[in-house]
Design a protein around this motif. Structure first.
Motif, PDB file in Angstrom:
ATOM      1  N   LYS A 180       0.820  -1.210   0.000  1.00  0.00           N
ATOM      2  CA  LYS A 180       0.000   0.000   0.000  1.00  0.00           C
ATOM      3  C   LYS A 180       0.855   1.261   0.000  1.00  0.00           C
ATOM      4  N   LYS A 181       2.136   1.140   0.337  1.00  0.00           N
ATOM      5  CA  LYS A 181       2.989   2.312   0.515  1.00  0.00           C
ATOM      6  C   LYS A 181       4.008   2.522  -0.605  1.00  0.00           C
ATOM      7  N   VAL A 182       4.158   1.582  -1.521  1.00  0.00           N
ATOM      8  CA  VAL A 182       5.177   1.706  -2.560  1.00  0.00           C
ATOM      9  C   VAL A 182       4.528   1.951  -3.913  1.00  0.00           C
ATOM     10  N   THR A 183       5.322   2.529  -4.812  1.00  0.00           N
ATOM     11  CA  THR A 183       4.855   2.775  -6.174  1.00  0.00           C
ATOM     12  C   THR A 183       5.412   1.698  -7.099  1.00  0.00           C
ATOM     13  N   LEU A 184       4.826   1.609  -8.290  1.00  0.00           N
ATOM     14  CA  LEU A 184       5.321   0.645  -9.273  1.00  0.00           C
ATOM     15  C   LEU A 184       6.736   1.013  -9.704  1.00  0.00           C
ATOM     16  N   LYS A 185       7.044   2.283  -9.809  1.00  0.00           N
ATOM     17  CA  LYS A 185       8.400   2.721 -10.177  1.00  0.00           C
ATOM     18  C   LYS A 185       9.403   2.247  -9.138  1.00  0.00           C
ATOM     19  N   PHE A 186       9.050   2.358  -7.868  1.00  0.00           N
ATOM     20  CA  PHE A 186       9.927   1.870  -6.807  1.00  0.00           C
ATOM     21  C   PHE A 186      10.173   0.373  -6.969  1.00  0.00           C
ATOM     22  N   LEU A 187       9.102  -0.381  -7.249  1.00  0.00           N
ATOM     23  CA  LEU A 187       9.252  -1.818  -7.475  1.00  0.00           C
ATOM     24  C   LEU A 187      10.172  -2.089  -8.665  1.00  0.00           C
ATOM     25  N   GLN A 188      10.025  -1.313  -9.729  1.00  0.00           N
ATOM     26  CA  GLN A 188      10.869  -1.503 -10.906  1.00  0.00           C
ATOM     27  C   GLN A 188      12.340  -1.289 -10.566  1.00  0.00           C
ATOM     28  N   VAL A 189      12.636  -0.246  -9.820  1.00  0.00           N
ATOM     29  CA  VAL A 189      14.028   0.032  -9.455  1.00  0.00           C
ATOM     30  C   VAL A 189      14.575  -1.060  -8.537  1.00  0.00           C
ATOM     31  N   VAL A 190      13.784  -1.486  -7.565  1.00  0.00           N
ATOM     32  CA  VAL A 190      14.228  -2.556  -6.662  1.00  0.00           C
ATOM     33  C   VAL A 190      14.477  -3.841  -7.441  1.00  0.00           C
ATOM     34  N   VAL A 191      13.562  -4.190  -8.352  1.00  0.00           N
ATOM     35  CA  VAL A 191      13.739  -5.394  -9.169  1.00  0.00           C
ATOM     36  C   VAL A 191      15.004  -5.279 -10.012  1.00  0.00           C
ATOM     37  N   ALA A 192      15.233  -4.117 -10.615  1.00  0.00           N
ATOM     38  CA  ALA A 192      16.421  -3.925 -11.442  1.00  0.00           C
ATOM     39  C   ALA A 192      17.697  -4.094 -10.613  1.00  0.00           C
ATOM     40  N   ILE A 193      17.727  -3.491  -9.449  1.00  0.00           N
ATOM     41  CA  ILE A 193      18.911  -3.600  -8.590  1.00  0.00           C
ATOM     42  C   ILE A 193      19.125  -5.037  -8.141  1.00  0.00           C
ATOM     43  N   MET A 194      18.047  -5.719  -7.760  1.00  0.00           N
ATOM     44  CA  MET A 194      18.183  -7.112  -7.323  1.00  0.00           C
ATOM     45  C   MET A 194      18.653  -8.015  -8.457  1.00  0.00           C
ATOM     46  N   LEU A 195      18.155  -7.790  -9.676  1.00  0.00           N
ATOM     47  CA  LEU A 195      18.610  -8.585 -10.815  1.00  0.00           C
ATOM     48  C   LEU A 195      20.097  -8.364 -11.076  1.00  0.00           C
ATOM     49  N   ILE A 196      20.552  -7.126 -10.943  1.00  0.00           N
ATOM     50  CA  ILE A 196      21.980  -6.839 -11.116  1.00  0.00           C
ATOM     51  C   ILE A 196      22.791  -7.552 -10.040  1.00  0.00           C
ATOM     52  N   LEU A 197      22.342  -7.468  -8.794  1.00  0.00           N
ATOM     53  CA  LEU A 197      23.057  -8.131  -7.705  1.00  0.00           C
ATOM     54  C   LEU A 197      23.097  -9.647  -7.898  1.00  0.00           C
ATOM     55  N   ILE A 198      21.989 -10.229  -8.323  1.00  0.00           N
ATOM     56  CA  ILE A 198      21.950 -11.675  -8.561  1.00  0.00           C
ATOM     57  C   ILE A 198      22.892 -12.050  -9.697  1.00  0.00           C
ATOM     58  N   SER A 199      22.894 -11.267 -10.769  1.00  0.00           N
ATOM     59  CA  SER A 199      23.769 -11.593 -11.904  1.00  0.00           C
ATOM     60  C   SER A 199      25.240 -11.460 -11.512  1.00  0.00           C
ATOM     61  N   VAL A 200      25.580 -10.459 -10.722  1.00  0.00           N
ATOM     62  CA  VAL A 200      26.962 -10.307 -10.258  1.00  0.00           C
ATOM     63  C   VAL A 200      27.342 -11.486  -9.353  1.00  0.00           C
ATOM     64  N   ALA A 201      26.439 -11.851  -8.451  1.00  0.00           N
ATOM     65  CA  ALA A 201      26.712 -12.980  -7.557  1.00  0.00           C
ATOM     66  C   ALA A 201      26.866 -14.286  -8.344  1.00  0.00           C
ATOM     67  N   LEU A 202      26.028 -14.480  -9.366  1.00  0.00           N
ATOM     68  CA  LEU A 202      26.165 -15.680 -10.214  1.00  0.00           C
ATOM     69  C   LEU A 202      27.491 -15.654 -10.962  1.00  0.00           C
ATOM     70  N   GLY A 203      27.821 -14.502 -11.542  1.00  0.00           N
ATOM     71  CA  GLY A 203      29.071 -14.375 -12.292  1.00  0.00           C
ATOM     72  C   GLY A 203      30.293 -14.574 -11.416  1.00  0.00           C
ATOM     73  N   ALA A 204      30.212 -14.144 -10.162  1.00  0.00           N
ATOM     74  CA  ALA A 204      31.332 -14.275  -9.243  1.00  0.00           C
ATOM     75  C   ALA A 204      31.402 -15.661  -8.606  1.00  0.00           C
ATOM     76  N   GLY A 205      30.377 -16.469  -8.837  1.00  0.00           N
ATOM     77  CA  GLY A 205      30.379 -17.823  -8.290  1.00  0.00           C
ATOM     78  C   GLY A 205      29.853 -17.929  -6.878  1.00  0.00           C
ATOM     79  N   PHE A 206      29.222 -16.868  -6.369  1.00  0.00           N
ATOM     80  CA  PHE A 206      28.657 -16.922  -5.019  1.00  0.00           C
ATOM     81  C   PHE A 206      27.347 -17.702  -4.992  1.00  0.00           C
ATOM     82  N   LEU A 207      26.626 -17.744  -6.102  1.00  0.00           N
ATOM     83  CA  LEU A 207      25.353 -18.463  -6.189  1.00  0.00           C
ATOM     84  C   LEU A 207      25.451 -19.573  -7.201  1.00  0.00           C
TER      85      LEU A 207
END
Length: 133
Positions: free
Chosen positions: A106-133
């Protein structure tokens, strides 16, 4: 792509939903990142934040039920008894996340969700590339 202004205007119409679902499911099945790929597609499908989250939850639930049905056939060989603390913690975390997410929705906007999703996808891809995941 959500962090680049040019791509932030990219949208997929309803006619692309079946193709997006097929491609994200297929490549997600190959890579094991169904949720990330599905989210990347759905965030550009023009859904409201409630529809976006509801769709993601329903699809994830079907995927998880499918996985559980496969795991249940081999439960004695799965080692679940050896990892019961992990299973309980993961289940409790999922319930707590769903409860907290419902309150925050109820408190967040769709734009906020988009930015959070984008940042999390970047973090996951970096972690996968680095072999952490």
């Amino acid at each position: 792509m959500d962090l680049v202004p040019f791509f932030s205007k990219l949208k997929f119409g309803e006619e692309k939903l079946p193709l997006g679902g097929f491609l994200s499911g297929f490549f997600g099945g190959l890579s094991g990142n169904q949720g990330a790929l599905r989210t990347a597609f759905l965030i550009k499908a023009g859904l409201s934040k409630e529809a976006f989250i509801g769709t993601a939850v329903v699809v994830s639930t079907f995927v998880d039920f499918t996985r559980l049905s496969v795991y249940a056939t081999n439960v004695s060989q799965s080692g679940i008894g050896d990892n019961i603390q992990l299973v309980v913690c993961a289940t409790a975390s999922a319930i707590a996340g769903a409860f907290l997410g419902n309150k925050l929705l109820k408190k967040v906007t769709l734009k906020f969700l988009q930015v959070v999703v984008a940042i999390m996808l970047i973090l996951i891809s970096v972690a996968l590339g680095a072999g952490f995941l």
